[in-house]
Design an enzyme around this catalytic site. Structure first.
Site: not given
Length: 250
Positions: A45, A106
């Site tokens: 990701s 993230k």
């Protein structure tokens, strides 16, 4: 030399060894809790910033300490102590709000009070599109055969610059409603925009409370190809990604 003297020496040597082990464990616990904690990357990701098989250190002191800074996350207190808010663009590890036993990594995109939206694959912050320019494709050679993926250089309003990937046109979260970040929360996004479950998915991640942030990603200290086993040292000469070692995370 008597038997009793020899026995005392053995017992003394064992006691000293146990003391050394105990002190080493205490030092390791202090470092892990207050300074740095190692993490590894299990998903794509955050490509191409972070790859599957990267091992990195996360600084625990960057944003102060919450209960998630400690092993097993004991409910000793709420909120944060010695708190310092993350900057837009920081790459952070946090505990998933809906399952605080799961770590995610993230990039911080939205700060408290911000309005975030994706329009045609382009990130907008507070109604303004960010600066984005096309750069050379990323060659993704994990999963069998090399694949070219469109890559962009994005620059946030505070000047932080990084690269993001755009795998497909009109991806599921390329066009979104406006997200209004609540007070005390942050909006997180993965750099691999079409393959990241992040704050755009309110039912799974959503807005991340400040308390849930564990620390800031600092440096890649080890990296091995996807599917390789880190303990298989006989494969290191060709399995380790030598050029990624000691890379600063940006």
């Amino acid at each position: 030399m008597s038997v009793s003297t020899e026995q005392k020496r053995k017992e003394g040597g064992l006691a000293e060894t146990l003391r050394v082990i105990f002190h080493a464990l205490i030092i390791a616990l202090v470092i892990r809790t207050f300074l740095f904690q190692p993490f590894n990357i299990p998903s794509g990701s955050m490509k191409a910033t972070l790859l599957i098989g990267d091992y990195l250190f996360v600084s625990k002191y960057s944003y102060g300490y919450s209960r998630f800074s400690f092993p097993f996350s004991p409910p000793l207190f709420s909120g944060r102590i010695l708190a310092s808010e993350p900057n837009r663009g920081d790459v952070v590890v946090f505990r998933l709000p809906r399952d605080d036993s799961t770590d995610y990594i993230k990039r911080v995109i939205g700060l408290p009070g911000d309005k975030i939206q994706m329009v045609g694959g382009l990130l907008h912050i507070n109604g303004e599109p960010i600066k984005r320019e096309r750069i050379e494709d990323f060659i993704d050679d994990e999963g069998g055969r090399p694949t070219r993926v469109r890559r962009w250089r994005e620059t946030l309003p505070n000047g932080v610059s990084y690269t993001s990937l755009d795998m497909v046109d009109n991806g599921f979260y390329d066009n979104t409603p406006v997200y209004e970040v609540p007070a005390g929360h942050f909006f997180m996004m993965g750099d691999n925009r079409d393959n990241s479950t992040d704050s755009r998915v309110l039912s799974q991640v959503g807005y991340v409370p400040f308390e849930n942030i564990v620390g800031r990603a600092e440096i890649i200290f080890f990296s091995i190809g996807d599917g390789e086993r880190a303990w298989a040292i006989w494969r290191w000469p060709w399995a380790v990604r030598w050029t990624r070692l000691f890379t600063i995370v940006r």
